[in-house]
Enzyme design. Sequence first.
Site, mmCIF file in Angstrom:
data_model
loop_
_atom_site.group_PDB
_atom_site.id
_atom_site.type_symbol
_atom_site.label_atom_id
_atom_site.label_comp_id
_atom_site.label_asym_id
_atom_site.label_seq_id
_atom_site.Cartn_x
_atom_site.Cartn_y
_atom_site.Cartn_z
ATOM 1 N N TYR A 1 7.171 9.881 -11.821
ATOM 2 C CA TYR A 1 7.287 9.479 -10.413
ATOM 3 C C TYR A 1 8.508 10.155 -9.773
ATOM 4 O O TYR A 1 8.469 10.629 -8.640
ATOM 5 C CB TYR A 1 7.411 7.960 -10.329
ATOM 6 C CG TYR A 1 7.484 7.430 -8.922
ATOM 7 C CD1 TYR A 1 6.328 7.141 -8.206
ATOM 8 C CD2 TYR A 1 8.716 7.233 -8.294
ATOM 9 C CE1 TYR A 1 6.393 6.674 -6.902
ATOM 10 C CE2 TYR A 1 8.785 6.777 -6.987
ATOM 11 C CZ TYR A 1 7.617 6.497 -6.299
ATOM 12 O OH TYR A 1 7.687 6.053 -5.007
ATOM 13 N N ARG B 1 -0.292 12.770 -5.126
ATOM 14 C CA ARG B 1 0.436 12.805 -6.407
ATOM 15 C C ARG B 1 -0.428 12.146 -7.473
ATOM 16 O O ARG B 1 -0.369 10.932 -7.703
ATOM 17 C CB ARG B 1 1.788 12.120 -6.260
ATOM 18 C CG ARG B 1 2.638 12.819 -5.189
ATOM 19 C CD ARG B 1 4.001 12.187 -5.013
ATOM 20 N NE ARG B 1 4.677 12.787 -3.881
ATOM 21 C CZ ARG B 1 5.614 12.183 -3.156
ATOM 22 N NH1 ARG B 1 6.003 10.971 -3.475
ATOM 23 N NH2 ARG B 1 6.166 12.790 -2.136
ATOM 24 N N HIS C 1 10.905 18.737 0.838
ATOM 25 C CA HIS C 1 10.823 17.425 0.193
ATOM 26 C C HIS C 1 10.831 17.574 -1.334
ATOM 27 O O HIS C 1 10.205 16.802 -2.056
ATOM 28 C CB HIS C 1 9.553 16.705 0.659
ATOM 29 C CG HIS C 1 9.706 15.228 0.883
ATOM 30 N ND1 HIS C 1 9.752 14.657 2.124
ATOM 31 C CD2 HIS C 1 9.790 14.184 0.010
ATOM 32 C CE1 HIS C 1 9.850 13.332 2.015
ATOM 33 N NE2 HIS C 1 9.878 13.026 0.732
HETATM 34 C C1 LIG Z 1 11.893 10.147 -6.488
HETATM 35 C C2 LIG Z 1 12.103 10.731 -5.134
HETATM 36 C C3 LIG Z 1 12.008 9.914 -4.019
HETATM 37 C C4 LIG Z 1 12.219 10.453 -2.743
HETATM 38 N N1 LIG Z 1 12.174 9.623 -1.665
HETATM 39 C C5 LIG Z 1 12.425 10.123 -0.437
HETATM 40 C C6 LIG Z 1 12.431 9.279 0.704
HETATM 41 O O1 LIG Z 1 12.231 8.065 0.605
HETATM 42 N N2 LIG Z 1 12.679 9.857 1.908
HETATM 43 C C7 LIG Z 1 12.926 11.202 2.045
HETATM 44 O O2 LIG Z 1 13.163 11.683 3.147
HETATM 45 N N3 LIG Z 1 12.934 12.020 0.975
HETATM 46 C C8 LIG Z 1 12.688 11.521 -0.244
HETATM 47 N N4 LIG Z 1 12.713 12.357 -1.335
HETATM 48 C C9 LIG Z 1 13.024 13.790 -1.148
HETATM 49 C C10 LIG Z 1 14.523 14.035 -1.288
HETATM 50 O O3 LIG Z 1 15.242 13.445 -0.239
HETATM 51 C C11 LIG Z 1 14.857 15.536 -1.293
HETATM 52 O O4 LIG Z 1 14.294 16.142 -0.149
HETATM 53 C C12 LIG Z 1 14.344 16.256 -2.541
HETATM 54 O O5 LIG Z 1 14.416 15.445 -3.677
HETATM 55 C C13 LIG Z 1 15.194 17.506 -2.759
HETATM 56 O O6 LIG Z 1 14.721 18.257 -3.812
HETATM 57 P P1 LIG Z 1 15.328 18.214 -5.305
HETATM 58 O O7 LIG Z 1 14.841 16.943 -5.904
HETATM 59 O O8 LIG Z 1 14.716 19.423 -5.924
HETATM 60 O O9 LIG Z 1 16.832 18.290 -5.197
HETATM 61 C C14 LIG Z 1 12.511 11.829 -2.603
HETATM 62 C C15 LIG Z 1 12.605 12.640 -3.731
HETATM 63 C C16 LIG Z 1 12.417 12.111 -4.979
HETATM 64 C C17 LIG Z 1 12.554 13.010 -6.175
#
Ligand SMILES: Cc1cc2nc3c(=O)[nH]c(=O)nc-3n(C[C@H](O)[C@H](O)[C@H](O)COP(=O)(O)O)c2cc1C
Length: 386
Positions: free
Chosen positions: A27, A167, A281
């Site tokens: 997840y 997903r 994201h």
């Molecule tokens: C488990 C998980 C949950 C996330 N939840 C959100 C969220 O609630 N809102 C959001 O804007 N981005 C969310 N993101 C995206 C992160 O803010 C970010 O854009 C992304 O993780 C960056 O990439 P990286 O994991 O390769 O550093 C989430 C990412 C992950 C891995």
Amino acid sequence: MSNIPACNLEDLRGLAKRRLPRGVFEYVDRGVEDEVAMRENRRAFERLRMRPRVLRDVTGRSAASTLFGRPLAMPVAVAPTGAAGLVWYQGELALAKAAAAAGIPFTLATNAMTSMDTIAREAAGRLWFQLNMFADRTVSHALVARAAALDFEALVLTADCPVVPNREYNARNGFGLPFRLTPRSALDMLAHPRWLATVIGRYMLGTGLPRFENYPPELRTRVTGFSTSKSAARCEDLTWDDVRVLRDLWPRKLVIKGILAPQDALRAAELGADAVVVSNHGGRTVDSAMAPIEALPAIAEAVQGRVTLLLDSGVRRGSDVLKAIALGADAVLLGRPTLHGAAWAGQAGAEHALSLLHTEIEREMGLTGYRSIAQIGPELIERQPA
Ligand SMILES: Cc1cc2nc3c(=O)[nH]c(=O)nc-3n(C[C@H](O)[C@H](O)[C@H](O)COP(=O)(O)O)c2cc1C
């Protein structure tokens, strides 16, 4: 020195994989559909070549920088991640405290399992709040008012996820939302008793199964009752008009997250946003989305400094941070790596992730001939002929 057995962020990922049930790990760790975008995020960084400079006296170098006019220990912030409270009990608090200790901002997600009041009360440091726009706008606007009352520094509107992404692993693992207890997910959790006891067990001793603590009481369902597809915290009709309204409501820094097109970055600037996050994201929404590091130069060229540029998705090495700065970013956000650290050791694990990155940034600056972040410019990157 930390006693966490991880020399780099990928090592921390391995530790998280050991500690977490497979469903929770996937997840957090995986992307969307065939994970092309997620792989490409790394490859795009790897393809960029540097042209180091030599004999420039790199003593006293520092990764310190500024963002929104305030000092930062390094040009990094912790990205919003909804699932932090599933990898560690009150994982958001662990991340917020780690960010404060590392001298960088922390972004609390709307879908956090720790309330913004607890974070504001217990974590010192710079706090940003990530906003999901609810179908009923008044719910989101009430969250904005709470974040303002609690002195959050920035509001981060997520713009790139108006529809539920595909997903498939979550469906297979039974670890989507709502969480379903299947023979597979039950066995998975039972095989990870330490996680079960220290994360789920601690919630059960307190308020019960984790829930979305920032939602208004009538919408505050537990993870077993929440449906992503029917979530009130998502609206398909999100537009720039919402940005206009937020600009009027929110007095401090306004950030639009999830920008890949220069036109969108310009529009954000025109509507008075202070920053955009160039992001796909973390490869978790559109599987054919381009890598943000490849989108960045055109965006920097288009906005000409009118908005602060943040970048995320795939940052795993100090050299990635230098590359992003060289191509026009003011700072980067880190998503999964701090979650991986927190999954292993809570605040200490997240601090370890940030400390590894800090060390790598300053080492790489020395090796490429830079003493300050402000000196780093496009000449660091060798451009290949098209
Ligand atoms: C488990 C998980 C949950 C996330 N939840 C959100 C969220 O609630 N809102 C959001 O804007 N981005 C969310 N993101 C995206 C992160 O803010 C970010 O854009 C992304 O993780 C960056 O990439 P990286 O994991 O390769 O550093 C989430 C990412 C992950 C891995």
